[in-house]
Write a protein that holds these residues in place. Structure first.
Motif, PDB file in Angstrom:
ATOM      1  N   ASP A 243      48.940   9.557  -3.183  1.00 46.88           N
ATOM      2  CA  ASP A 243      49.068   9.712  -4.638  1.00 46.88           C
ATOM      3  C   ASP A 243      50.313  10.511  -5.008  1.00 46.88           C
ATOM      4  N   THR A 244      50.660  11.505  -4.195  1.00 46.02           N
ATOM      5  CA  THR A 244      51.852  12.313  -4.465  1.00 46.02           C
ATOM      6  C   THR A 244      53.096  11.438  -4.473  1.00 46.02           C
ATOM      7  N   ALA A 245      53.201  10.534  -3.508  1.00 49.34           N
ATOM      8  CA  ALA A 245      54.353   9.632  -3.456  1.00 49.34           C
ATOM      9  C   ALA A 245      54.408   8.742  -4.688  1.00 49.34           C
ATOM     10  N   LEU A 246      53.258   8.241  -5.122  1.00 48.14           N
ATOM     11  CA  LEU A 246      53.223   7.398  -6.314  1.00 48.14           C
ATOM     12  C   LEU A 246      53.694   8.178  -7.540  1.00 48.14           C
ATOM     13  N   MET A 247      53.224   9.414  -7.691  1.00 49.35           N
ATOM     14  CA  MET A 247      53.637  10.219  -8.844  1.00 49.35           C
ATOM     15  C   MET A 247      55.130  10.527  -8.803  1.00 49.35           C
ATOM     16  N   MET A 248      55.661  10.747  -7.613  1.00 50.70           N
ATOM     17  CA  MET A 248      57.096  11.003  -7.497  1.00 50.70           C
ATOM     18  C   MET A 248      57.905   9.778  -7.909  1.00 50.70           C
ATOM     19  N   GLU A 331      47.715  20.724  -1.936  1.00 52.46           N
ATOM     20  CA  GLU A 331      48.321  21.297  -3.132  1.00 52.46           C
ATOM     21  C   GLU A 331      49.234  20.305  -3.843  1.00 52.46           C
ATOM     22  N   GLN A 332      49.830  19.384  -3.097  1.00 53.90           N
ATOM     23  CA  GLN A 332      50.880  18.537  -3.659  1.00 53.90           C
ATOM     24  C   GLN A 332      50.416  17.613  -4.786  1.00 53.90           C
ATOM     25  N   PRO A 333      49.280  16.907  -4.679  1.00 54.02           N
ATOM     26  CA  PRO A 333      48.885  16.049  -5.807  1.00 54.02           C
ATOM     27  C   PRO A 333      48.564  16.837  -7.078  1.00 54.02           C
ATOM     28  N   PHE A 334      48.017  18.047  -6.951  1.00 57.42           N
ATOM     29  CA  PHE A 334      47.775  18.865  -8.142  1.00 57.42           C
ATOM     30  C   PHE A 334      49.105  19.294  -8.767  1.00 57.42           C
ATOM     31  N   TRP A 335      50.028  19.755  -7.944  1.00 57.64           N
ATOM     32  CA  TRP A 335      51.335  20.196  -8.443  1.00 57.64           C
ATOM     33  C   TRP A 335      52.072  19.020  -9.092  1.00 57.64           C
ATOM     34  N   MET A 336      51.970  17.858  -8.462  1.00 56.76           N
ATOM     35  CA  MET A 336      52.649  16.683  -9.005  1.00 56.76           C
ATOM     36  C   MET A 336      52.004  16.198 -10.298  1.00 56.76           C
ATOM     37  N   THR A 337      50.711  16.344 -10.459  1.00 58.86           N
ATOM     38  CA  THR A 337      50.053  15.979 -11.712  1.00 58.86           C
ATOM     39  C   THR A 337      50.645  16.769 -12.871  1.00 58.86           C
ATOM     40  N   VAL A 338      50.784  18.077 -12.682  1.00 59.99           N
ATOM     41  CA  VAL A 338      51.372  18.926 -13.722  1.00 59.99           C
ATOM     42  C   VAL A 338      52.835  18.554 -13.936  1.00 59.99           C
ATOM     43  N   THR A 339      53.555  18.305 -12.854  1.00 60.87           N
ATOM     44  CA  THR A 339      54.976  17.983 -12.957  1.00 60.87           C
ATOM     45  C   THR A 339      55.202  16.659 -13.676  1.00 60.87           C
ATOM     46  N   LEU A 340      54.429  15.638 -13.348  1.00 63.45           N
ATOM     47  CA  LEU A 340      54.549  14.342 -14.007  1.00 63.45           C
ATOM     48  C   LEU A 340      54.232  14.464 -15.495  1.00 63.45           C
ATOM     49  N   ALA A 341      53.187  15.224 -15.820  1.00 63.13           N
ATOM     50  CA  ALA A 341      52.857  15.428 -17.232  1.00 63.13           C
ATOM     51  C   ALA A 341      53.966  16.172 -17.953  1.00 63.13           C
TER      52      ALA A 341
END
Length: 762
Positions: A243-248, A331-341
């Motif tokens: 999921d982290t890769a997808l958000m990136m 930690e990465q998918p949570f951090w990326m959720t905030v970053t994408l938003a």
């Protein structure tokens, strides 16, 4: 009969001739949980612990050196039933011995917080208060459910409890959201429960209101049924752990096409420039393009690009399930959720921004203030030794060794006595075979339990505790609609006592009774805790009646003042007047603090970290069950009805099943290098190929009792999960990062003995 409150709902018990015969859901609950149906029949079944019991070798060799008590026989030895006086004398003697010889830091208070929805008879609070009254104990922090998120979020946005209580409401989402992108889905089954109780289930109706309003949902999950119900739902069957890769890649599209909100990033965040450089490939030479992500996620590059454009064009809520951070580098998918938003710039706007666990707890998104009702103080713990909760086995196997946690180095305490009240480590913990080896190390293990779980069977002294229906209490949860006067419905089964009575007797033997009880019985505590909650309620603009009125009426509908709830709305309106509780006061896409820790597995901004290649072809997901809370009432009728040939059901894709000659309702052996378990099979097209899924919570049932690496015959996935920390930052559990192979079981099936009591000697 009045109401009682359980973690999964409010019910009116039906009692005939002193025996519980039914549990009727509260009439106001529009989506009651069927878990309550499991309690009648199970509460007084043969699985119930009726008298105090002591492991035979422990009792026979109690006066010898602890090493001579055959610690290796835990889980595979008969028990002797004894009187309460004998049992409590043994516990008191052991506590006094360990304190005298090794200090309070050698006592581990191992409770987990789901023991009871009642605010006074809450096993964790009772245990911790008692041990604090006796001079303290080594303790655990965080949770198996949310370990990585709880440590990460204060660095980048704010305290997790505050965030969960301030989530944008379902009503606001129905009015303003246009697109809801759910990483890890939005599984309604998880929202049956909330700590402290779920008096009015909200999630199904919230999703329905959004669907009726035309909101489009995107379910980013290997499982189609992680988001069911809305009329307009797209399923993106992502590869687990990517999921982290997808958000990136979504961020890459936003930047490449100029769709990101530069003004928001500059005013409300720090470090976005460094992250954008990383996404473009300036740091590691790898641009995080849709084509790059497609190879990792199995989501087509063109669909990633289209989704990014749609998210930028619509009012979008991005949600991430707890399960995604229960993995390596969690930690990465949570951090990326905030970053994408943040890249979209909709944080703090109605219907937009991010969510951390919509659908994971019933009260998330309630739109109500976080008033939680009565509180029972645990006191002050003078002992500073602690562990992240998912590191229990490491603590027992490696006393004196150091470990990383949240930027500091700590040392594992040398534990000689484990005292557990509430919870079942043989459900929660990863790599149970490794745990079995560690479980032989403590000199004494004391457990309060209602039922003969594996936790009880692997103890030395077992004290029978009452259930919520066998005592008076107060049911109340943060943001919940009702406060419940939990009148005792039935007499205690056998000789069961409530935890408070047990600890009061122990404190009397150990000379700390006045500190623990303060001279009050349980009824006096209930009145005091309620009355102490009334001034706090007024601070939330809530007026509670006097205790006598509450206790007579049986419940209170809490009159929460109406307000529009939008997460980080005040911060967006005036970030100087309403700064976040982060070092910068802003959203930290780059965290100087985390970067300063020097952790390669969790650097200063979100990154893609390659996980070790899977050694076996199938990725195992072990998620929350539908038919019970964790492992509670697995022996009840609702959970039992879901089993296949007595085993926990496991879902497998049709292609993977055909390739292995497996049919629906077969029993299979699931294995890797750590262990093996049996499961019943459900063949489905609603799970992506290469993935199998089984719920957690089947009671641990090894073929050979007390022996590590024995075949587990009931369907407990934690015999194959890996016991490593999510990262050096959080040390959270990483149960979702595991590969297995599956083969059809041939031959006679071993009998299920998980619910049978151990042998009892006279």
């Amino acid at each position: 009969m009045g109401f009682t409150s359980l973690h999964w709902g409010v019910y009116r018990p039906r009692v005939v001739n002193g025996r519980l015969t039914g549990m009727d859901p509260a009439h106001w609950d529009g989506d009651p949980s069927p878990i309550g149906a499991s309690i009648p029949g199970a509460i007084d079944s043969t699985t119930r612990i009726r008298r105090p019991a002591v492991r035979r070798s422990f009792l026979e060799r109690f006066d010898d050196h602890p090493a001579l008590r055959n610690l290796h026989l835990r889980g595979n030895e008969a028990f002797v039933e004894v009187s309460w006086d004998v049992a409590l004398d043994l516990v008191a003697t052991e506590l006094a011995r360990v304190k005298s010889e090794h200090g309070n830091q050698a006592i581990f208070g191992g409770s987990y917080g789901w023991g009871s929805a009642g605010r006074f008879h809450h096993a964790q609070s009772q245990l911790h208060r008692f041990l604090n009254s006796y001079g303290g104990y080594a303790y655990s922090v965080d949770s198996y459910s949310l370990g990585a998120g709880r440590v990460l979020m204060p660095h980048i946005v704010g305290n997790m409890d505050w965030l969960l209580g301030a989530h944008t409401s379902w009503q606001n989402l129905a009015e303003h959201c246009e697109l809801f992108v759910a990483f890890g889905g939005l599984p309604v089954k998880n929202a049956q429960c909330s700590p402290g109780g779920a008096s009015d289930h909200l999630v199904s109706s919230g999703i329905r209101q959004m669907s009726d309003a035309g909101v489009r949902f995107v379910n980013v999950s290997p499982l189609r049924d992680d988001l069911l119900g809305p009329e307009h739902t797209e399923w993106l069957a992502v590869r687990p752990g990517t999921d982290t890769a997808l958000m990136m890649a979504l961020c890459w599209v936003l930047v490449d096409e100029g769709l990101h909100n530069e003004a928001f990033l500059r005013e409300y965040t720090v470090g976005h420039e460094r992250f954008i450089e990383y996404v473009r490939g300036a740091v590691d030479g790898v641009a995080k393009t849709p084509e790059w992500a497609a190879l990792l996620t199995d989501i087509p590059a063109h669909r990633i690009t289209e989704l990014a454009r749609e998210m930028a064009a619509k009012r979008t809520m991005i949600n991430v399930a707890y399960s995604l951070q229960r993995a390596q580098f969690g930690e990465q998918p949570f951090w990326m959720t905030v970053t994408l938003a943040a890249m979209l710039g909709q944080i703090g706007l109605p219907g937009g921004g991010f969510g951390l666990g919509y659908g994971c707890m019933n009260n998330t998104g309630s739109g109500r203030k976080a008033f939680s009702g009565p509180r029972f103080s645990q006191g002050v713990n003078p002992v500073k030794a602690f562990i992240p909760v998912a590191r229990v086995t490491d603590m027992l196997l490696h006393p004196g060794e150091s470990f990383d946690y949240n930027g500091q180095r700590h040392v594992y305490p040398d534990i000689r006595l484990v005292y557990w009240a509430g919870g079942n480590i043989f459900h929660h913990h990863q790599d149970i075979n490794r745990l079995l080896t560690a479980w032989q190390r403590p000199e004494t293990i004391v457990v309060h339990e209602q039922f003969w779980t594996a936790q009880a069977k692997h103890a030395d002294i077992v004290l029978p505790a009452t259930t919520a229906l066998e005592r008076d209490d107060i049911g109340s949860a943060a943001s919940d609609r009702f406060m419940i006067a939990m009148h005792q419905a039935i007499e205690p089964v056998g000789e069961a006592r409530d935890d408070y009575a047990i600890f009061a007797d122990l404190s009397r033997r150990l000379g700390c009774e006045s500190v623990f009880t303060e001279g009050r019985d349980a009824g006096q505590w209930l009145r005091l805790l309620y009355e102490e909650s009334r001034p706090r309620a007024r601070s939330f603009a809530i007026e509670l009646p006097e205790f006598e009125q509450f206790w007579h009426d049986g419940l209170i509908e809490v009159d929460y003042p109406p307000e529009e709830t939008v997460l980080l709305k005040a911060f967006r309106e005036d970030p100087l007047a309403n700064p976040l509780q982060t070092p910068s006061g802003k959203i930290e896409i780059f965290s100087e603090t985390i970067a300063g820790f020097g952790y390669a597995d969790c650097p200063g901004h979100p990154v893609w970290l390659d996980k070790p290649a899977q050694s076996l072809p199938l990725h195992l997901l072990s998620n929350q069950p539908k038919t019970r809370l964790h492992s509670q009432y697995d022996h009840g009728s609702y959970s039992q009805a879901s089993k296949i040939q007595g085993r926990e059901p496991m879902t497998i894709n049709r292609q993977d099943a055909m390739a292995r000659g497996i049919c629906d309702e077969d029993v299979v052996r699931v294995y890797n290098s750590r262990g093996a378990f049996l499961a019943g099979v459900r063949v489905s097209d609603d799970i992506r190929p290469g993935v199998v899924q089984i719920a957690t919570g089947a009671w641990f049932d090894p073929l050979v009792k007390g022996q590590a690496n024995s075949l587990e015959k009931h369907g407990n996935p934690n015999v194959v999960t890996e016991d490593i920390g999510a990262s050096s930052l959080s040390q959270g559990c990483s149960a979702q990062t595991v590969s297995v192979e599956v083969e059809k079981w041939h031959g006679e099936l071993p009998a299920i003995t998980a619910f049978a009591p151990p042998e009892m000697l006279a």
